[in-house]
Write a protein that holds these residues in place. Structure first.
Motif: not given
Ligand code: SAM
Ligand code: SF4
Ligand code: F3S
Length: 442
Positions: A57-65, A73-86
């Motif tokens: 889901k994360v990669y899919h969402e990033i694909g959309r952005v 201009k490319k926005p700053l992309i941050i992944v946070a939360g439990c997938v980020a930890q794992a």
């Protein structure tokens, strides 16, 4: 120049609380909230790892952005939360569009991390468990995300290690915030218009700060005269101690709905799951609370098709649901999670799990519908949260968290209004305000 940040939140209420606290934090360095991600210079995904597909889901969402920003201009992309930890480092390697990866116990470092990234243009992964510093830092930043009904995280992490669950790995060990720190955040929220506080924790009823427990916290928050309702979620049956049960005798503001996940109605499965409680203990809690107040209702989480679940185990779950008459509950098919004990167990046939899920959901829906039908033509108390989208009515919640829509006014927001229920469906009650009438409130 002011920057704009858009946060997309997945998962539990604790992630929602965290997202709001991130908004409160990053505005200190000039990043202000936007509700339209195409306007954003910074896009943060606050992720959940509880079931499979979370990562995809994360990669899919990033694909959309990526697609939306192709010509910008490319926005700053941050992944946070439990997938980020794992997943941490792996994410930066797999998706070059990601700039920063921040675990749930490192949010207090987000401003420095962003500034560092801008200065050095070097990707950063920040996934230390530093929960004490996190809450120390957050207590110095005002919680300006309060609403009529506000979340307040009091506890994080889990030491229980149910065999199916990633939370002990993504959120770390159990930690309880200092009592006074919580009270001062509650006071700030209440001074700014909050009427209902929902105390949060992965094991909220395991809260214990130097001997002060959830029961103490509830009774202390209740002393604020402007607070009208208190709730807490999510509880573990093992931590449903006598002091907490006793609070239901004295508290005037604690709501009569308890979310107490049971997962299965079979002792065999509970044991295989390493749940540390059995059905008899669960039913004892149910009986004790019903004795105190017969109007208390239970909601729960169920995992269907856990490895080893046979027809009889599933029947036991149905039987438990018939007995307790759970409302507002969640049920999901077991999803094997990497790194957990249950990850490699033999799965049961998907078709059987699907059939069981359908059956259990139908039963849970029946309970919900009959509870809602019972309320038809009765008057209930509704805490009004906001106007409906078309601004012609108001939206609020019953004591049991059910959505209610009625013909209120803007001035009703933040008030408890008696509403006569006229129509219902499974998730929503529709009614009319009975203010000025002398009818009794149910
Ligand atoms: N601490 C809470 C408790 O023990 O009841 C639950 C917290 S967990 C974030 C929320 C729910 O996710 C659980 O109650 C469980 O039903 C569900 N869940 C967790 N891991 C799961 C898995 N591997 N497959 C399916 N559902 C899962
Ligand atoms: Fe997960 Fe079990 Fe901890 Fe709940 S008690 S968060 S289900 S490990
Ligand atoms: Fe998901 Fe993490 Fe909450 S895995 S349910 S966001 S604690």
């Amino acid at each position: 120049m002011n920057q704009k940040i858009f946060i997309k939140t997945f998962g539990c209420q604790m992630n929602e609380y965290d997202s709001n606290r991130i908004y409160d934090t990053v505005k200190k360095i000039g990043y202000f909230k936007t509700d339209n991600y195409e306007d954003a210079n910074c896009f943060l995904l606050n992720t959940c790892h509880i079931r499979d597909k979370a990562k995809e889901k994360v990669y899919h969402e990033i694909g959309r952005v990526k697609k939306s920003f192709r010509l910008k201009k490319k926005p700053l992309i941050i992944v946070a939360g439990c997938v980020a930890q794992a997943e941490n480092q792996e994410m930066l390697k797999r998706e070059p569009f990601i700039d920063l990866v921040i675990g749930p116990q490192s949010y207090h470092k987000i401003n420095d991390t962003i500034l560092d990234y801008i200065k050095k243009n070097k990707k950063i992964e920040e996934t230390e468990f530093d929960v004490v510093s996190k809450f120390d830092y957050l207590s110095k930043i005002k919680n300006d995300s309060g609403k009529v009904s506000s979340f307040l995280t009091i506890q994080e992490g889990c030491d229980k290690f149910c065999h199916f669950c990633v939370v002990p790995y993504t959120r770390g060990p159990e930690y309880s915030r200092p009592f006074k720190q919580i009270l001062s955040e509650a006071k700030y929220l209440i001074d700014n218009g909050t009427k209902e506080i929902i105390l949060l924790g992965q094991n909220v009823n395991a809260y214990n700060y130097q001997g002060l427990k959830l029961s103490n916290l509830i009774l202390e928050i209740e002393k604020f005269s402007k607070i009208k309702r208190i709730r807490y979620t999510t509880s573990h049956p093992k931590d449903m101690t006598d002091d907490l049960i006793e609070v239901y005798k004295t508290s005037k503001k604690l709501m009569p709905l308890i979310h107490l996940p049971v997962q299965s109605g079979s002792n065999k499965i509970l044991n295989l799951m390493n749940r540390k409680h059995n059905i008899e203990e669960y039913l004892k809690i149910f009986d004790n609370l019903k004795k105190i107040n017969f109007n208390i209702e239970f909601s729960s989480d169920f995992i269907i098709g856990y490895p080893g679940e046979e027809d009889q185990d599933f029947e036991n779950t149905l039987e438990l649901i018939r007995k307790v008459k759970f409302i507002n509950s969640y049920s999901f098919i077991f999803s094997p999670r990497p790194g957990t004990v249950a990850a490699d167990l033999k799965l049961i046939d998907k078709k059987i799990s699907m059939k069981r899920l359908e059956k259990i959901q139908n039963l849970l829906f029946e309970n919900q519908i009959s509870k809602n039908k019972y309320l038809k033509n009765k008057i209930i108390n509704v805490l009004v949260e906001n106007l409906t989208e078309d601004k012609t009515k108001v939206f609020g919640r019953s004591e049991y968290m059910t959505s209610v829509i009625f013909n209120g006014k803007k001035e009703d927001i933040g008030k408890i209004v008696p509403v006569e229920i006229r129509e219902i469906n499974r998730s929503t009650l529709f009614g009319i305000s009975t203010i000025n009438s002398n009818q009794r409130v149910a």
